[in-house]
Design an enzyme around this catalytic site. Structure first.
Site, PDB file in Angstrom:
ATOM      1  N   LYS A   1     -22.476   0.392   5.236  1.00  0.00           N
ATOM      2  CA  LYS A   1     -22.652  -0.792   4.395  1.00  0.00           C
ATOM      3  C   LYS A   1     -23.452  -1.834   5.172  1.00  0.00           C
ATOM      4  O   LYS A   1     -23.686  -1.698   6.368  1.00  0.00           O
ATOM      5  CB  LYS A   1     -21.302  -1.335   3.943  1.00  0.00           C
ATOM      6  CG  LYS A   1     -20.888  -0.795   2.588  1.00  0.00           C
ATOM      7  CD  LYS A   1     -21.834  -1.256   1.454  1.00  0.00           C
ATOM      8  CE  LYS A   1     -21.316  -0.814   0.096  1.00  0.00           C
ATOM      9  NZ  LYS A   1     -22.305  -0.411  -0.875  1.00  0.00           N
ATOM     10  N   ASP A  25     -25.039  -3.001  13.367  1.00  0.00           N
ATOM     11  CA  ASP A  25     -23.967  -2.132  13.844  1.00  0.00           C
ATOM     12  C   ASP A  25     -24.638  -1.129  14.775  1.00  0.00           C
ATOM     13  O   ASP A  25     -25.424  -0.293  14.337  1.00  0.00           O
ATOM     14  CB  ASP A  25     -23.332  -1.436  12.631  1.00  0.00           C
ATOM     15  CG  ASP A  25     -22.295  -0.394  13.030  1.00  0.00           C
ATOM     16  OD1 ASP A  25     -22.179  -0.095  14.231  1.00  0.00           O
ATOM     17  OD2 ASP A  25     -21.615   0.122  12.123  1.00  0.00           O
ATOM     18  N   TYR A  64     -27.620   7.525   3.116  1.00  0.00           N
ATOM     19  CA  TYR A  64     -26.461   6.697   3.426  1.00  0.00           C
ATOM     20  C   TYR A  64     -26.338   6.486   4.935  1.00  0.00           C
ATOM     21  O   TYR A  64     -26.280   7.438   5.698  1.00  0.00           O
ATOM     22  CB  TYR A  64     -25.167   7.323   2.887  1.00  0.00           C
ATOM     23  CG  TYR A  64     -23.996   6.406   3.119  1.00  0.00           C
ATOM     24  CD1 TYR A  64     -23.914   5.191   2.445  1.00  0.00           C
ATOM     25  CD2 TYR A  64     -23.021   6.716   4.049  1.00  0.00           C
ATOM     26  CE1 TYR A  64     -22.868   4.324   2.676  1.00  0.00           C
ATOM     27  CE2 TYR A  64     -21.959   5.848   4.284  1.00  0.00           C
ATOM     28  CZ  TYR A  64     -21.895   4.653   3.590  1.00  0.00           C
ATOM     29  OH  TYR A  64     -20.862   3.777   3.833  1.00  0.00           O
TER      30      TYR A  64
HETATM   31  C1  F6R Z   1     -18.017   1.853   5.763  1.00  0.00           C
HETATM   32  C2  F6R Z   1     -17.851   2.550   7.033  1.00  0.00           C
HETATM   33  C3  F6R Z   1     -16.779   3.551   7.180  1.00  0.00           C
HETATM   34  C4  F6R Z   1     -17.348   4.968   7.206  1.00  0.00           C
HETATM   35  C5  F6R Z   1     -16.234   6.023   7.302  1.00  0.00           C
HETATM   36  C6  F6R Z   1     -16.790   7.448   7.410  1.00  0.00           C
HETATM   37  O1  F6R Z   1     -19.054   0.928   5.837  1.00  0.00           O
HETATM   38  O2  F6R Z   1     -18.623   2.358   7.951  1.00  0.00           O
HETATM   39  O3  F6R Z   1     -15.800   3.409   6.196  1.00  0.00           O
HETATM   40  O4  F6R Z   1     -18.128   5.194   6.072  1.00  0.00           O
HETATM   41  O5  F6R Z   1     -15.438   5.788   8.435  1.00  0.00           O
HETATM   42  O6  F6R Z   1     -17.644   7.496   8.489  1.00  0.00           O
HETATM   43  P1  F6R Z   1     -18.356   8.814   9.001  1.00  0.00           P
HETATM   44  O7  F6R Z   1     -19.080   9.405   7.819  1.00  0.00           O
HETATM   45  O8  F6R Z   1     -19.278   8.318  10.074  1.00  0.00           O
HETATM   46  O9  F6R Z   1     -17.281   9.727   9.519  1.00  0.00           O
HETATM   47 MG    MG Z   2     -20.230   1.391  11.651  1.00  0.00          MG
HETATM   48 MG    MG Z   3     -19.879  -2.671   9.776  1.00  0.00          MG
END
Ligand code: F6R
Ligand code: MG
Ligand code: MG
Length: 362
Positions: A231, A12, A228
């Protein structure tokens, strides 16, 4: 080297919009760079696809497993695509690239890798799966069903060339140790481990002769990063037919929308939805988690295809089921079992919140 290797390397490197999908300019950039490598002869053929915000590079070559040139090629493409993502201010540009410098192999650096090397059979059908908003354990149940469950794969019962079963390589992702278990002999031991799909992950499956049948990516980006990131959105390669599960037996496990961990903020259980490439854009609550399946016939290393295997009405009920299950489990909101158990939340952003609370406990 005679043998052909399929390397599927994914990362990603920027989402469009948010974490939901892939901007077409990143695909164009990856294709452009892979074309150059193909004309130089480093790779035989390639296909670029995306599942949600993950860019999947499918490459065939004759350089074998863990080849530095192939891994560097993928890394350089991800770096170049990160630049494109930065120019467009896409979301989370460069998200999965955990280092500034390439260190010989992309494993441990953020991207996910599945590789399989074999001598091409008279005809070589292969299915490549790619997922978004879930983790490598998501392949445990379907792999078990394809290669060990006669209720899924009738070939195990009635095809003498499959009757002896398969060998599973299972990785303990926390200890970084693998164990080989045979099916049907060690079936209960196998289920004992792989039923805990956030801990034990099927890495490879072999015929009893030693010939490789399937490979999955097992990289856990948060464990690598120690924080973190997102995923892991795994990929897997499955060879089909002639002594291996038939194409339809390989796809059959996805006719039930089973639960996988991931979804919003990598912190929830959610139904896995098999979709066409065109529908691989998780939106609702950043999901539900998606899986696509690309079918190829390999012809002297050339990728004849893809056929978009889930672009089929026979998976409509699984999609409907996924939406119904999504509705039901969403109503639990922040409560388990919609939210992952605490042990799995350790690898999300939750520990940051718990730290703030720590001094308030009396
Ligand atoms: C799960 C994923 C999304 C983000 C969510 C919060 O793998 O990529 O669900 O975790 O959109 O993202 P941030 O913390 O970047 O605002
Ligand atoms: Mg992403
Ligand atoms: Mg992804």
């Amino acid at each position: 080297m005679d043998k052909i290797t399929i390397s599927v390397i994914k990362a990603d490197v920027g989402g469009y919009v948010g974490h939901s999908s892939m901007h077409p300019n990143l695909i164009t950039k990856a294709i452009q760079m892979l074309e150059e490598h193909k004309s130089k002869g480093t790779i035989v053929d390639f296909h670029v696809t995306a599942c949600g915000d993950d860019l999947d590079l499918i490459m065939t070559h004759r350089l074998g497993y863990d080849n530095g040139d192939i891994h560097k090629m993928a890394w350089d493409i991800f770096v170049a695509c990160t630049e494109v993502a930065k120019q467009l201010k896409l979301y989370g540009a460069g998200q999965d690239l955990l280092s500034d410098a390439f260190a010989g192999n992309v494993k441990g650096m953020g991207p996910g890798v599945a590789e399989i090397m074999f001598e091409e059979r008279k005809s070589e059908p292969v299915i490549i799966f790619a997922a978004d908003k879930t983790s490598p354990g998501a392949w445990n149940m379907p792999l078990y069903k394809m290669f060990a469950d006669p209720f899924n794969t009738i070939g195990l019962v009635i095809d003498p060339s499959m009757h002896e079963g398969f060998t599973f390589d299972v990785l303990d992702i926390f200890e970084n140790k693998t164990v080989k278990l045979n099916s049907p002999e060690d079936m209960y031991d196998l289920l004992c481990l792989i039923g805990a799909s956030e801990h034990y992950v099927i890495k490879n499956i072999f015929k009893k002769s030693g010939e490789v049948a399937a490979a999955s990516s097992t990289q856990k980006v948060n464990l690598m990063a120690g924080r973190y990131v997102g995923k892991d959105d795994p990929v897997m390669i499955v060879r089909c037919q002639s002594g291996l599960p038939a194409v339809g037996e390989v796809l059959e496990p996805f006719s039930m929308s089973y639960m996988v961990s991931g979804w919003m903020r990598g912190s929830h259980w959610g139904p896995f939805m098999p979709v066409s490439v065109e529908d691989a854009h998780p939106t609702r609550f950043d999901g539900p988690p998606r899986v696509i399946a690309l079918g190829f016939q390999i012809n002297n290393g050339t990728l004849v295809g893809p056929r978009d295997m889930f672009a089929d009405v026979s998976f409509d009920l699984a999609r409907k089921q996924a939406n119904e299950v999504a509705n039901y489990i969403r109503r639990h909101g922040p409560f388990e079992p919609q939210r992952l158990p605490l042990s799995d939340m350790e690898y999300t952003t939750l520990p940051g919140v718990l730290k703030k609370l720590k001094d308030k406990f009396k």
